[in-house]
Scaffold this motif. Structure first.
Motif, PDB file in Angstrom:
ATOM      1  N   GLN A 136       0.827  -1.204   0.000  1.00 49.78           N
ATOM      2  CA  GLN A 136       0.000   0.000   0.000  1.00 49.78           C
ATOM      3  C   GLN A 136       0.860   1.253   0.000  1.00 49.78           C
ATOM      4  O   GLN A 136       0.633   2.185  -0.783  1.00 49.78           O
ATOM      5  CB  GLN A 136      -0.918  -0.014   1.223  1.00 49.78           C
ATOM      6  CG  GLN A 136      -1.809   1.224   1.322  1.00 49.78           C
ATOM      7  CD  GLN A 136      -2.543   1.290   2.649  1.00 49.78           C
ATOM      8  OE1 GLN A 136      -2.099   0.684   3.628  1.00 49.78           O
ATOM      9  NE2 GLN A 136      -3.649   2.008   2.692  1.00 49.78           N
ATOM     10  N   HIS A 137       1.882   1.285   0.872  1.00 51.62           N
ATOM     11  CA  HIS A 137       2.754   2.460   0.937  1.00 51.62           C
ATOM     12  C   HIS A 137       3.564   2.605  -0.344  1.00 51.62           C
ATOM     13  O   HIS A 137       3.786   3.723  -0.822  1.00 51.62           O
ATOM     14  CB  HIS A 137       3.684   2.334   2.140  1.00 51.62           C
ATOM     15  CG  HIS A 137       2.987   2.558   3.443  1.00 51.62           C
ATOM     16  ND1 HIS A 137       3.632   3.028   4.575  1.00 51.62           N
ATOM     17  CD2 HIS A 137       1.686   2.403   3.807  1.00 51.62           C
ATOM     18  CE1 HIS A 137       2.766   3.136   5.559  1.00 51.62           C
ATOM     19  NE2 HIS A 137       1.589   2.754   5.123  1.00 51.62           N
ATOM     20  N   LEU A 140       1.559   4.182  -3.132  1.00 50.84           N
ATOM     21  CA  LEU A 140       1.415   5.629  -2.994  1.00 50.84           C
ATOM     22  C   LEU A 140       2.627   6.373  -3.541  1.00 50.84           C
ATOM     23  O   LEU A 140       2.512   7.497  -4.047  1.00 50.84           O
ATOM     24  CB  LEU A 140       1.213   5.998  -1.515  1.00 50.84           C
ATOM     25  CG  LEU A 140      -0.125   5.613  -0.887  1.00 50.84           C
ATOM     26  CD1 LEU A 140      -0.100   5.911   0.612  1.00 50.84           C
ATOM     27  CD2 LEU A 140      -1.271   6.371  -1.548  1.00 50.84           C
ATOM     28  N   ALA A 292      -0.269  12.434  -1.097  1.00 49.73           N
ATOM     29  CA  ALA A 292      -0.828  11.134  -0.727  1.00 49.73           C
ATOM     30  C   ALA A 292      -1.470  11.180   0.634  1.00 49.73           C
ATOM     31  O   ALA A 292      -2.513  10.574   0.877  1.00 49.73           O
ATOM     32  CB  ALA A 292       0.269  10.069  -0.769  1.00 49.73           C
TER      33      ALA A 292
END
Length: 295
Positions: A136-137, A140, A292
């Motif tokens: 997920q990170h 981004l 983000a």
């Protein structure tokens, strides 16, 4: 009667606490031994220099110097060899490209026992995350690693390098040897400020220099901790002068990055600045992060 009763209760409490500490210590020892067994099995097929029964290769590295010793071992074991700091932290030093390709393509889990040493400094970011949270990170940040985004930074890299080489040219005219370590560090920091934080080419201020010194301190202290067996335990390390120095340097580094982030957030409140950033062909890394976070 009451004092003896309290004394009995305190004695029982002390026994329970001692028993709990012993059990936890025993479980920790079992965990360390299992980790040692896994590491030894994984690296058992690679020949390497002999190890000390307690310190591994740490004593030899401290006595000879890490770079000189590792270079000599690289000549003796030209493909790869194990490197132990104590009995529970081990690395596989790889020098052969085909070996590196085979090892790094395996997708093994990250080594928490080493990364834990860095957590006070870098926090739980992409370097230490795994699984869905890492994905997920990383997603981004994907826009920040696109080729069209990275390409314009080449000119900034080249400019910072040119400034450094100009300094070296002046020093070389004196006909004496000189240490390039600090110059390379300042060049890297100057490049970081331009590419990550969008800072202009105004040179390094006092706060930037303090940040550089803090990072240099942290790097040196991390190396010292790694080769010092008695520093591997967090509780012991934070009580030592080196541990307290590490925490102070962490605070300086965190204060610097926090201040840069606050300044950029404040600047983005200005409509003209925000439009100027939106019209650029690429965003600085910090702008991507703030964008983000705001979504």
């Amino acid at each position: 009667m009451v004092p003896s009763f309290l004394s009995l209760r305190l004695s029982c409490l002390g026994l329970w606490a001692s028993g709990l500490i012993l059990v936890l210590g025993f479980l920790k020892l079992i965990r360390l031994l299992l980790r040692r067994q896994r590491l030894a099995k994984a690296m058992g097929n690679f020949p390497g220099p002999p190890t000390h029964w307690l310190f591994g290769h740490a004593l030899e590295i401290q006595q000879t110097g890490s770079l000189d010793k590792v270079v000599s071992w690289a000549h003796q074991f030209p493909y790869a060899h194990p490197l132990w700091f104590g009995q529970f932290i081990g690395f596989l030093n790889i020098y052969e490209p085909d070996y590196a390709k085979a090892v790094y393509s395996r997708g093994d889990p990250k080594a928490p026992d080493v990364y834990d040493f860095f957590l006070q400094w870098i926090g739980r970011g992409l370097l230490v995350l795994e699984g869905p949270k890492w994905f997920q990170h990383r997603k981004l940040l994907t826009p920040g690693f696109h080729y069209d985004v990275l390409k314009p930074y080449v000119a900034l890299f080249a400019e910072s390098t040119r400034v450094m080489l100009d300094k070296w040219e002046e020093k070389a005219q004196e006909g004496k040897s000189f240490d390039i370590f600090c110059d390379v560090g300042h060049m890297a920091l100057n490049t970081l400020m331009k590419c990550t934080f969008g800072r202009g080419d105004t040179g390094l201020g006092h706060r930037d220099s303090s940040y550089y010194l803090a990072v240099s301190d942290l790097t040196l202290l991390m190396q010292q901790r790694l080769v010092s067996f008695h520093y591997h335990n967090d509780f012991i390390y934070w009580l030592t002068p080196h541990g307290r120095r590490f925490l102070r340097a962490c605070q300086v580094a965190h204060d610097h990055t926090d201040q840069v982030i606050r300044e950029r957030k404040a600047a983005l409140q200005d409509e003209k600045v925000r439009k100027k950033i939106q019209n650029r062909r690429h965003l600085d890394f910090l702008d991507i992060l703030l964008g983000a976070r705001g979504r």
